[in-house]
Design a protein around this motif. Structure first.
Motif, PDB file in Angstrom:
ATOM      1  N   LYS A 113       3.434   7.494  17.714  1.00 18.19           N
ATOM      2  CA  LYS A 113       2.292   6.929  18.442  1.00 18.19           C
ATOM      3  C   LYS A 113       1.926   7.709  19.689  1.00 18.19           C
ATOM      4  CE  LYS A 113       2.851   2.340  16.640  1.00 18.19           C
ATOM      5  NZ  LYS A 113       2.661   0.945  16.879  1.00 18.19           N
ATOM      6  N   CYS A 114       2.411   8.967  19.766  1.00 19.15           N
ATOM      7  CA  CYS A 114       2.149   9.778  20.955  1.00 19.15           C
ATOM      8  C   CYS A 114       1.526  11.115  20.574  1.00 19.15           C
ATOM      9  CB  CYS A 114       3.451  10.029  21.710  1.00 19.15           C
ATOM     10  SG  CYS A 114       4.174   8.537  22.412  1.00 19.15           S
ATOM     11  N   VAL A 115       0.902  11.745  21.567  1.00 16.76           N
ATOM     12  CA  VAL A 115       0.339  13.079  21.414  1.00 16.76           C
ATOM     13  C   VAL A 115       0.713  13.899  22.634  1.00 16.76           C
ATOM     14  CG1 VAL A 115      -1.606  12.358  19.985  1.00 16.76           C
ATOM     15  CG2 VAL A 115      -1.867  12.422  22.447  1.00 16.76           C
ATOM     16  N   VAL A 116       0.653  15.214  22.487  1.00 19.32           N
ATOM     17  CA  VAL A 116       0.887  16.105  23.618  1.00 19.32           C
ATOM     18  C   VAL A 116      -0.477  16.437  24.200  1.00 19.32           C
ATOM     19  CG1 VAL A 116       1.770  18.334  24.345  1.00 19.32           C
ATOM     20  CG2 VAL A 116       2.963  17.047  22.578  1.00 19.32           C
ATOM     21  N   ALA A 117      -0.648  16.154  25.468  1.00 16.13           N
ATOM     22  CA  ALA A 117      -1.923  16.394  26.144  1.00 16.13           C
ATOM     23  C   ALA A 117      -1.709  17.396  27.271  1.00 16.13           C
ATOM     24  CB  ALA A 117      -2.473  15.085  26.705  1.00 16.13           C
ATOM     25  N   ALA A 118      -2.778  18.066  27.613  1.00 17.57           N
ATOM     26  CA  ALA A 118      -2.735  19.028  28.714  1.00 17.57           C
ATOM     27  C   ALA A 118      -3.159  18.325  30.004  1.00 17.57           C
ATOM     28  CB  ALA A 118      -3.656  20.193  28.416  1.00 17.57           C
ATOM     29  N   ARG A 119      -2.382  18.508  31.054  1.00 13.94           N
ATOM     30  CA  ARG A 119      -2.700  17.871  32.331  1.00 13.94           C
ATOM     31  C   ARG A 119      -4.067  18.326  32.848  1.00 13.94           C
ATOM     32  NH1 ARG A 119       1.921  15.392  34.008  1.00 13.94           N
ATOM     33  NH2 ARG A 119       3.859  16.310  33.286  1.00 13.94           N
TER      34      ARG A 119
END
Length: 171
Positions: A113-119
């Protein structure tokens, strides 16, 4: 069935099948096309249906010589930038998004249920310090407020988190 001038649509005769069976293992395709009177695609399809195999010596003429590599060979670890994401080739031959790969190397698998996002919002900036793990819901909310200035985005996100915490306390 409609038969065209080039023979497409015509059934294979017994003589053509016998000739194909005899010639297929060792005869080059252009020569076989002329003798059998069928296209290369028709010949390959019929040979596959009959279970015929080409001899390795005939196949060797069209393959790369020992030590020779394809001009478009892609090495493991090579990066490709498609303008939106950067992909990296793994040893197993698959391509993965580099920001996900960088995160997984440092922190392990990404939960469902998660994704890697860019700050900074730039997925092409794959520096580990720029990456963060967020829920899909929070990621969606972050993307909805991108049109506002950075200071206002922080306030909106904090407000949404506060509202969520209040709802969770009530239930």
């Amino acid at each position: 069935m409609v038969v065209r001038k080039d023979g497409i649509g015509r059934r294979w005769t017994e003589q053509e099948v016998a000739l194909l069976t005899e010639l297929y293992p060792l005869t080059p395709m252009p020569e076989m096309e002329a003798k059998v009177g069928k296209t290369a695609g028709q010949i390959k399809n019929k040979a596959t249906n009959l279970g015929l195999k080409r001899d390795q010596s005939i196949l060797g003429a069209t393959r790369f010589k020992p030590g020779q590599e394809s001009y478009n060979r892609i090495e493991v670890g090579e990066r490709r930038d498609d303008g939106r994401n950067i992909r990296i080739k793994l040893p197993c031959g698959t391509w993965v998004l580099e920001h996900r790969w960088v995160w997984e190397q440092a922190h392990g698998p990404i939960p469902d249920k998660c994704v890697v996002a860019a700050r900074d919002g730039n997925r092409r900036n794959t520096d580990l310090a720029n990456l963060m793990l967020v829920t899909k819901d929070r990621h969606w909310r972050r993307n909805q407020i991108r049109k506002y200035p950075a200071e206002l985005q922080d306030v909106i996100l904090a407000q949404q988190d506060l509202k969520r915490a209040i709802r969770e306390k009530k239930s």
